[in-house]
Design a protein around this motif. Structure first.
Motif, short mmCIF file in Angstrom:
data_model
loop_
_atom_site.label_atom_id
_atom_site.label_comp_id
_atom_site.label_asym_id
_atom_site.label_seq_id
_atom_site.Cartn_x
_atom_site.Cartn_y
_atom_site.Cartn_z
N ASP A 22 0.76 -1.22 -0.09
CA ASP A 22 -0.17 0.06 -0.06
C ASP A 22 0.76 1.31 -0.26
O ASP A 22 1.32 1.71 1.06
CB ASP A 22 -0.88 -0.05 1.13
CG ASP A 22 -1.77 1.24 1.22
OD1 ASP A 22 -2.27 1.66 0.31
OD2 ASP A 22 -2.27 1.68 2.31
N VAL A 23 0.99 2.00 -1.27
CA VAL A 23 2.04 2.83 -1.19
C VAL A 23 1.24 4.23 -1.00
O VAL A 23 0.43 4.47 -1.91
CB VAL A 23 2.85 2.92 -2.80
CG1 VAL A 23 3.86 4.03 -2.65
CG2 VAL A 23 3.41 1.53 -3.12
N TYR A 24 1.50 4.91 0.24
CA TYR A 24 0.86 6.32 0.57
C TYR A 24 1.66 7.06 1.08
O TYR A 24 2.47 6.54 2.18
CB TYR A 24 -0.35 5.66 1.25
CG TYR A 24 -1.38 6.82 1.81
CD1 TYR A 24 -2.17 7.19 0.67
CD2 TYR A 24 -1.19 7.80 2.82
CE1 TYR A 24 -3.17 8.41 0.89
CE2 TYR A 24 -1.77 8.81 3.00
CZ TYR A 24 -2.75 9.28 2.10
OH TYR A 24 -3.51 10.43 2.48
N PRO A 70 0.47 8.53 -2.79
CA PRO A 70 1.25 7.74 -4.18
C PRO A 70 2.49 8.63 -4.80
O PRO A 70 3.23 7.99 -5.45
CB PRO A 70 0.01 7.99 -5.02
CG PRO A 70 -1.28 7.88 -3.81
CD PRO A 70 -0.85 8.54 -2.71
N ASP A 71 2.50 9.87 -4.22
CA ASP A 71 3.71 10.59 -4.89
C ASP A 71 4.96 10.21 -4.23
O ASP A 71 6.12 10.71 -4.64
CB ASP A 71 3.49 11.94 -4.67
CG ASP A 71 3.08 12.25 -3.26
OD1 ASP A 71 2.18 11.74 -2.78
OD2 ASP A 71 3.56 13.33 -2.86
N ALA A 130 5.92 6.88 -4.48
CA ALA A 130 6.02 5.76 -5.13
C ALA A 130 7.49 5.33 -5.32
O ALA A 130 7.95 4.32 -5.29
CB ALA A 130 5.19 5.59 -6.27
N TYR A 143 9.46 4.68 -2.58
CA TYR A 143 8.86 3.32 -1.92
C TYR A 143 9.76 2.17 -2.59
O TYR A 143 10.29 1.39 -2.06
CB TYR A 143 7.41 3.13 -2.08
CG TYR A 143 7.09 1.69 -1.97
CD1 TYR A 143 6.38 1.28 -0.73
CD2 TYR A 143 7.08 0.91 -3.14
CE1 TYR A 143 5.99 0.07 -0.44
CE2 TYR A 143 6.55 -0.52 -2.74
CZ TYR A 143 6.23 -1.04 -1.58
OH TYR A 143 5.63 -1.99 -1.41
N ARG A 184 -5.83 -1.54 2.69
CA ARG A 184 -5.36 0.02 2.52
C ARG A 184 -5.56 0.72 4.03
O ARG A 184 -6.56 0.36 4.72
CB ARG A 184 -6.45 0.37 1.51
CG ARG A 184 -6.40 0.21 -0.07
CD ARG A 184 -5.27 0.45 -0.39
NE ARG A 184 -5.17 -0.20 -1.71
CZ ARG A 184 -4.06 -1.12 -2.03
NH1 ARG A 184 -3.38 -1.59 -1.06
NH2 ARG A 184 -3.96 -1.47 -3.31
#
Length: 362
Positions: A173-175, A177-178, A180, A183, A201
């Motif tokens: 859950d990449v949070y 998104p910016d 990413a 990550y 999520r």
């Protein structure tokens, strides 16, 4: 000793069972010596006390979680695995399950957490990035939460030497998104960790657990910028409760983002004006108790079954205010082990909530 594949599967299934939180997970292992036996006993325990609506998670659900982990290359660590981080295993209670992407060996190394505001100043981000880099060069792994602002800057500064991102959602859950690209870099050069199922999520209730792992992995927590009501100050409070050192970067009283660190300093946190302050403060760190290597679940348990009358007497002494189980035992003139077992059964029936530190409430 390594756990068998069947026992590791059972521990994941037990951790995903409704009404089984970290406290009851550990107590079930104490009582039944294995998750496999605990799972076999749970339905009868709940039925005996008149509990309703209880069901074990289907085997297919756990198999699907494991299949999802294979697709993204995530590694499962359950409580009792040799790879379970010692600092987390020493918590009360320890997290039952961790998913890891990247280098899981980083979780056992000396670590320092850097946390702070999502909407951080340019100066605050520069400080976090510099501290991350310098702590890494001093031999520490830097831990944070992959949020915008201070977290992202701390990760970026420590990428070359090792950084750990702890997530509230699943490890996929990449949070936000910016982050990413960051990550992906952490997966390649550090580690991403979560208690949550793969594919989950993040929700608001997940972040206190996430913050507890951030502080639990670390020898100390540095707060760079944070408002008074913020997750960063929750992390600092958890660090204090866990016996970790807390550091705060002082700031201008005109900036709301400095109110959190300045308040921590008033409460006795170490001042952090540079990496030397952190290293010097950690030299005085209290020794953390770690679970015995041979049996981390050693505990006395009662012989035989508890009758429903005793369960009702224990339940009658509970209230919304957390109550120590020792106090309940004194009120009933009963062994603490029997009261602990009764509280465990009541929690499985939905009649009690088990809390860290031997506390329980309705």
């Amino acid at each position: 000793m390594s756990l068998s594949p069947a026992e590791r599967f059972a521990r994941l299934r037990l951790a995903r069972t409704d009404r089984v939180g970290p406290v009851s997970f550990r107590q079930l292992l104490q009582r039944f010596s294995s998750a496999e036996r605990a799972l076999d006993a749970l339905p009868d325990l709940v039925r005996k006390g008149g509990g309703h609506g209880f069901a074990l998670p289907p085997v297919e659900r756990i198999e699907a979680e494991l299949a999802a982990s294979d697709r993204i290359g995530a590694r499962l660590i359950v409580l009792g695995d040799p790879e379970h981080p010692p600092r987390l295993a020493a918590l009360d209670p320890p997290p039952p399950v961790l998913w890891v992407r990247g280098d899981a060996s980083l979780l056992a190394k000396d670590s320092v957490a850097i946390v702070g505001a999502r909407i951080a100043s340019a100066g605050g981000q520069r400080i976090a990035r510099g501290l991350g880099q310098q702590l890494g060069e001093a031999g520490f792994v830097v831990v944070s939460g992959l949020a915008r602002g201070i977290d992202a800057a701390a990760h970026a500064g420590s990428l070359p030497t090792g950084t750990v991102a702890v997530l509230g959602g699943g490890v996929d859950d990449v949070y936000p998104p910016d982050n990413a690209a960051l990550y992906d870099q952490i997966v390649d050069r550090g580690a991403v960790v979560s208690e949550s199922p793969i594919g989950a999520r993040a929700q608001a209730r997940d972040f206190p657990r996430r913050n507890r792992i951030i502080s639990g992995l670390s020898r100390g927590v540095v707060v760079v910028e944070a408002e008074i009501r913020s997750g960063s100050l929750i992390t600092a409070r958890l660090a204090n409760e866990q016996g970790r050192e807390v550091f705060a970067v002082p700031g201008s009283p005109l900036d709301p983002r400095s109110k959190g660190p300045n308040e921590l300093l008033r409460q006795g946190a170490h001042i952090c004006e540079g990496v030397d302050d952190v290293i010097r403060g950690l030299e005085t760190l209290r020794t953390l108790a770690e679970p015995p290597a041979d049996n981390p679940f050693d505990a006395s348990t009662p012989d035989g079954e508890l009758d429903t009358a005793f369960l009702d007497r224990v339940a009658a002494l509970l209230s919304p205010t957390p109550t120590p189980r020792d106090e309940i035992a004194r009120a009933l003139n009963a062994p603490v082990a029997e009261v602990a077992a009764a509280l465990l059964e009541l929690s499985l029936m939905g009649r009690a909530t088990l809390l860290p530190g031997g506390l329980a409430s309705t």
